[in-house]
Design an enzyme around this catalytic site. Structure first.
Site, mmCIF file in Angstrom:
data_model
loop_
_atom_site.group_PDB
_atom_site.id
_atom_site.type_symbol
_atom_site.label_atom_id
_atom_site.label_comp_id
_atom_site.label_asym_id
_atom_site.label_seq_id
_atom_site.Cartn_x
_atom_site.Cartn_y
_atom_site.Cartn_z
ATOM 1 N N ASP A 1 20.530 -39.109 -29.730
ATOM 2 C CA ASP A 1 18.906 -38.099 -30.213
ATOM 3 C C ASP A 1 18.075 -38.607 -29.405
ATOM 4 O OD1 ASP A 1 17.015 -37.024 -32.161
ATOM 5 O OD2 ASP A 1 15.552 -38.237 -31.320
ATOM 6 N N ASN B 1 8.843 -31.106 -25.027
ATOM 7 C CA ASN B 1 8.555 -29.765 -26.016
ATOM 8 C C ASN B 1 6.463 -28.724 -25.961
ATOM 9 O OD1 ASN B 1 10.897 -27.692 -26.497
ATOM 10 N ND2 ASN B 1 11.213 -28.755 -28.534
ATOM 11 N N HIS C 1 9.289 -24.460 -25.211
ATOM 12 C CA HIS C 1 10.601 -24.224 -25.073
ATOM 13 C C HIS C 1 11.602 -24.100 -24.315
ATOM 14 C CE1 HIS C 1 9.622 -24.814 -29.512
ATOM 15 N NE2 HIS C 1 8.563 -23.914 -29.161
ATOM 16 N N ASP D 1 14.067 -26.384 -23.937
ATOM 17 C CA ASP D 1 16.057 -25.715 -24.025
ATOM 18 C C ASP D 1 16.719 -26.519 -22.788
ATOM 19 O OD1 ASP D 1 15.900 -24.546 -26.322
ATOM 20 O OD2 ASP D 1 15.343 -22.819 -26.102
ATOM 21 N N ARG E 1 34.463 -38.953 -20.486
ATOM 22 C CA ARG E 1 35.549 -39.068 -19.725
ATOM 23 C C ARG E 1 36.234 -37.697 -20.213
ATOM 24 N NH1 ARG E 1 38.652 -43.348 -23.493
ATOM 25 N NH2 ARG E 1 37.165 -42.590 -24.974
ATOM 26 N N ASP E 2 37.050 -36.769 -19.892
ATOM 27 C CA ASP E 2 37.541 -35.761 -20.599
ATOM 28 C C ASP E 2 38.320 -35.823 -21.686
ATOM 29 O OD1 ASP E 2 37.081 -34.260 -18.076
ATOM 30 O OD2 ASP E 2 39.344 -35.530 -17.552
ATOM 31 N N GLU F 1 17.954 -31.740 -31.634
ATOM 32 C CA GLU F 1 17.789 -32.895 -30.422
ATOM 33 C C GLU F 1 18.777 -33.354 -30.564
ATOM 34 O OE1 GLU F 1 14.086 -34.371 -32.516
ATOM 35 O OE2 GLU F 1 14.931 -32.389 -31.838
ATOM 36 N N ARG G 1 25.780 -45.973 -19.010
ATOM 37 C CA ARG G 1 26.227 -45.137 -17.817
ATOM 38 C C ARG G 1 25.389 -43.434 -17.918
ATOM 39 N NH1 ARG G 1 31.891 -47.224 -18.443
ATOM 40 N NH2 ARG G 1 32.077 -44.806 -19.280
#
Length: 502
Positions: A378, A386, A391, A395, A410-411, A421, A441
């Site tokens: 979060d 904001n 906004h 975004d 990782r993929d 959020e 990381r």
């Protein structure tokens, strides 16, 4: 100091004493016996002192003090003990609520009238009889005044409440039945479609919506997403239809050109047959040369036509192949558009439906040697971000976080956003320590690569909770544990990650 003058009371007190029950306190029967002869003030005071002395703890000590004051005729001391008893044990006892005044009753009447005539009648608009009864009851309460008999109105109100309860239950059952019928219809439609149909995306989304708790926000989001998907699919279908029409036209031209070549070839064959006859009938070299010149001319003409027809056919074939490729590309885009129902429009992350599918897939593969972790991240102080950057800035921050997460993780890790959020990250084949290291990381990269909006660098941090999936644990349970850990990280000062208990 005045001594008690009633020897009988003193004798009774000395012989009876404070009788006690099984728990050590004076019993009800003993109290009845104690106060049976207390028909004079001195006897009453003596019985009261003995009764209080039969109680527990502090009250018992106070009773013994009353006994001592009574025995010594020390009425001021007896009075002080009584005052202490009242002040400490009686004064704070809540008394019965006094009956409402006429003004309170009138206000309650008006509130009940408005509840029946406005709120309840509006809720019952699909049942005119009960709605009319609610309005009639409201009129009855309006004419009621304090002191009038409430029994008839009370019976009517009780009966209406019972009928409303039955009506509500029947309505809920009807809605549940309609939902189950609609779900069954969608399931049957899905079975009739081929495996690659682009309608499967919409059907799966609606069935997922029917299976879960439905609220206005969820349904509005689903409707907006489907509208966007249907608009894009409509455009793509139009392109496919136009390409198919063009392809049919080119096929028609191709066949016409083949027919033309066949006609020219037949004409050439007929002319060759005529030339052969002339050659056989030739009487001189000059006649033979004339026929040969005609043959060469006709051969050159048919050869030129053949070359031109070949080029036209090659071009038509290329156009057909290009149209076919275009149709395949449009169909792929159509299937991709159906997949938009699984993605968050702002960030490109998976939405709830897409994430649910990913979790089901990974949960089946999870086992002791292949653990599965879920993290709930979060963004910290997002409302303030904001408020400061607008906004559009918010975004941009959400998109930036999603991009950095996909770049850093990782993929095989799956990133989802359910709104607001909060981001959910699924980490297959990952233990708690490795998941916390991955989030560390991500936090480091986010610090060194802040988002830039309107030339302003926006620094942002996040708090996260990580939970390790238990055997056969549901998605909701795992998400709830990660959510609790995330709020624990918030309480500890934000900008950190915390593991949920195992």
């Amino acid at each position: 100091m005045t001594k008690p003058t009633d020897p009988t009371a003193a004798s009774d007190r000395a012989t009876r004493g404070p009788a006690r029950g099984r728990d050590g306190a004076i019993g009800s029967q003993a109290l009845l016996t104690l106060f049976a002869g207390a028909d004079e003030p001195t006897r009453l005071l003596s019985a009261f002192a003995d009764g209080v002395a039969g109680l527990h703890d502090e009250l018992g000590q106070l009773g013994r003090y009353l006994q001592s004051a009574y025995a010594g005729g020390d009425w001021p001391a007896y009075g002080r003990a009584m005052r202490q008893l009242i002040d400490k044990y009686v004064r704070y006892v809540e008394l019965d609520t006094p009956p409402p005044s006429a003004g309170d009753a009138a206000r309650l009447r008006d509130l009940l009238r408005h509840t029946l005539g406005a709120a309840l009648a509006a809720l019952l608009r699909n049942d005119p009889r009960m709605a009319d009864e609610a309005i009639a009851l409201a009129s009855g309460f309006r004419s009621w005044t304090p002191g009038d008999d409430l029994e008839p109105l009370g019976r009517r109100l009780t009966d209406l409440c019972h009928r409303v309860g039955v009506h509500t239950q029947e309505t809920e059952e009807q809605i549940s039945l309609l939902i189950s019928l609609f779900d069954l219809l969608l399931e049957n439609v899905g079975e009739l479609l081929d495996g690659g149909s682009w309608l499967h995306g919409q059907i799966d989304q609606i069935r997922g919506l029917l299976a879960g708790p439905m609220d206005k926000t969820t349904m509005e989001e689903a409707r907006a997403g489907l509208r966007q998907v249907l608009f894009r699919q409509g455009q793509l279908k139009k392109g496919i239809d136009e390409s198919k029409v063009a392809m049919r036209s080119m096929l028609g031209t191709f066949v016409e050109r083949l027919d033309g070549m066949a006609a020219h070839t037949g004409e050439y064959q007929d002319r060759l047959a005529g030339h052969a006859t002339k050659i056989r009938e030739a009487r001189s070299i000059a006649e033979f040369n004339g026929v040969l010149d005609a043959v060469l001319e006709d051969t050159g003409r048919i050869q030129a036509r053949a070359i031109r027809a070949r080029d036209d056919l090659v071009a038509a074939r290329r156009e057909l192949e290009e149209s076919e490729r275009r149709i395949l590309q449009l169909e792929e885009k159509l299937n991709d558009a159906a997949g938009l129902a699984r993605e968050d429009e702002l960030t490109g992350c998976l939405n709830r439906r897409g994430f649910d599918e990913a979790f089901e897939r990974e949960a089946k593969r999870a086992r002791a040697e292949r653990p599965l972790c879920m993290a709930l991240a979060d963004l910290d102080d997002f409302r303030r971000l904001n408020a400061i950057h607008g906004h559009l800035g918010g975004d941009a921050a959400l998109r930036h976080f999603a991009d950095i997460a996909r770049l850093t993780l990782r993929d095989s890790d799956v990133v989802g956003r359910f709104g607001g959020e909060e981001f959910v990250i699924l980490m297959p084949a990952t233990t708690i320590p490795h998941a916390l290291a991955a989030l560390a990381r991500l936090r480091t990269v986010l610090i060194h690569r802040p988002v830039v909006h309107d030339g302003v660098r926006i620094a942002m941090t996040f708090s996260a909770g990580v939970a390790l999936s238990r055997p056969r644990e549901s998605f909701e349970s795992l998400l709830k544990r990660a959510d609790l850990a995330m709020y624990g990280a918030k309480r500890e000062g934000k900008d950190r990650s915390m593991a949920a208990p195992g």
